[in-house]
Each structure stands twice: as C-alpha cells, then as structure tokens.
Design an enzyme around this catalytic site. Sequence first.
Site, PDB file in Angstrom:
ATOM      1  N   GLU A 171       0.796  -0.476  -1.641  1.00  0.00           N
ATOM      2  CA  GLU A 171      -0.313  -1.072  -2.381  1.00  0.00           C
ATOM      3  C   GLU A 171       0.219  -2.127  -3.346  1.00  0.00           C
ATOM      4  O   GLU A 171       0.661  -1.783  -4.452  1.00  0.00           O
ATOM      5  CB  GLU A 171      -1.045  -0.003  -3.179  1.00  0.00           C
ATOM      6  CG  GLU A 171      -1.636   1.091  -2.325  1.00  0.00           C
ATOM      7  CD  GLU A 171      -2.842   1.736  -2.996  1.00  0.00           C
ATOM      8  OE1 GLU A 171      -3.894   1.734  -2.362  1.00  0.00           O
ATOM      9  OE2 GLU A 171      -2.730   2.179  -4.139  1.00  0.00           O
ATOM     10  N   GLY A 177      -8.127  -3.828  -6.435  1.00  0.00           N
ATOM     11  CA  GLY A 177      -9.352  -4.056  -7.197  1.00  0.00           C
ATOM     12  C   GLY A 177      -9.556  -5.511  -7.594  1.00  0.00           C
ATOM     13  O   GLY A 177     -10.433  -5.825  -8.401  1.00  0.00           O
TER      14      GLY A 177
HETATM   15  C1  PEP Z   1      -6.475   1.694  -4.648  1.00  0.00           C
HETATM   16  O1  PEP Z   1      -6.567   1.719  -5.865  1.00  0.00           O
HETATM   17  O2  PEP Z   1      -5.851   2.603  -4.079  1.00  0.00           O
HETATM   18  C2  PEP Z   1      -7.093   0.576  -3.946  1.00  0.00           C
HETATM   19  C3  PEP Z   1      -6.608   0.241  -2.793  1.00  0.00           C
HETATM   20  O3  PEP Z   1      -8.143  -0.037  -4.566  1.00  0.00           O
HETATM   21  P1  PEP Z   1      -9.076  -1.244  -3.988  1.00  0.00           P
HETATM   22  O4  PEP Z   1      -9.326  -0.935  -2.530  1.00  0.00           O
HETATM   23  O5  PEP Z   1     -10.292  -1.201  -4.814  1.00  0.00           O
HETATM   24  O6  PEP Z   1      -8.274  -2.497  -4.162  1.00  0.00           O
END
Ligand code: PEP
Length: 254
Positions: A171, A177
């Site tokens: 990530e 977000g």
């Molecule tokens: C997360 O926080 O694990 C995430 C992927 O958030 P988003 O999809 O909202 O970017």
Amino acid sequence: MQNMRKKIVAGNWKMNTTRPDGKELAKAVAARAAEVPEGVGLIIAPPFTHLCCCGKQLEGTKVELSAQNCADHAKGAYTGEISVDMLKAVGCQWTILGHSERRQYYGETDEKLVEKVKLALGAGLGVILCVGENLDEREAGKHFDVCATQIKNVLYNFTAEDMQKIVIAYEPVWAIGTGKTATAEQAEEIHAFIRKVLADKFGAAVAEEVTILYGGSCKPSNAKELFAQKDIDGGLIGGAALKADDFIQIALSF
Ligand code: PEP
C-alpha cells in the site's frame, strides 16, 4: 485456511460505520458474495465493536472476518487493547497488521509487528501485513528499499510454514485515500520485487505461493487493470469497501 496464492479482496472499513450501519453493510456484502468466483476470497475488516454482529451476518457465506489490528501482548494490564484470543473468540479468521495509518499515527514499529504477527499466528489467525512507502520515499527513489526493509524486519523472523498464513498488502501511502492510484506498472514492479525479497529468504516456491494484495484508491474502475498483473493477487480496499456494490464489483474484476 492455507494460503495457496489465493486471490483475495479484503475490505478495511477503518473507523467508519456505526454498529447498525456496519451490520447492514456486512449483510449487503454477504448477500452478494455468491456472485464472486470460488477462487476469489472475500474478507471484511469492520471496527472491533462490530466484529461480533458483522460476523453473524457472514455465517454460511464465503466472506471471512478480519480485525484491523491486535495487541502486541497476549493479555493483562494493557488498557484499551484487544488481544488475539479476544479476536478469535468473536469469530475473526484474520487480522490486518502494520497498516500505514497505525505506523504513522500510533507508533507501530516493525519490532512491535513481529510480536503481533507471532501472537496472531499462534492464535490461529491469518495475517494481512501492510507495507509501503510514503511520498517522500517514492520521490527519492527509495520505495524498493523501504518495502524490502519492512518485509525483512518483520517477516524474516518467521518460517516458510508461517508464510502460508500470511498475506502481504503493498500500500503506497501516497495512494491511500488520496484518489491517486499507483499505475498497474508501478504496482506490479513492487509486487514482483516483494516476491523476490521473499524468495531470497524462503525460496522461490514459497514466494510464488504468497498472496500479495495492492491497496491505495483501488476501485471498480481500476481494479481490472491492477488485478491483471502477474504478481497482483487482489486488493486491500479502503473507501470503496464501504459500499457493498463497489466492493463486490472489485471482487468481480479478476
Ligand atoms: C487502505 O487504507 O487500506 C486503503 C487501501 O484505503 P483506500 O482504498 O481508501 O485508498
């Protein structure tokens, strides 16, 4: 729950929904789960307070229940913490660990994560371990190093057998977000690299079996391209997991 490079779409609800809203969301996901092909696993991670009632909505479906975190101690005088045994007792099969928001706002270190992963595996929970670089690190070209260090610091303390219960979520913090998604090429490049870092320790055969999810503004409109990449085995979904239709649509994107 052996992890044979399973495809997985997991929803991280973060600190969203009240208990009644969460119950309805879990019910809506459960109602559509049968549409998702057999080889694709579904996991939802509601807040602690709704785990029990959300878990009830999932009974008899393929959707599995995850926590978003766990304590780094087994039990005792740790006010406000939730232990792995407590999670297990409310029906959790998984816990997310090392999410960037926990690393950034709650001082989650790799050392603490080693303890948490040990406890989670010991209790029979699967682990979704999050790794990823922030924007400064990406712009400085350090993203490979950052991910390798996070993986080595935590996972190199475990065995090949343990890896069967561990899923990795890449990530990039700058994509969480923000509406900015890593391109499919950017994501695939890091996923393939993470698999190599795992192969260096556990061997290529084990690394090939590890499920590596992408997370960061993944949504129905971009999931197909991301999931088409060789080393991307699904997604950890934040915002889009708060709408059952979007979440299911993502899971139908393989
Ligand atoms: C997360 O926080 O694990 C995430 C992927 O958030 P988003 O999809 O909202 O970017």
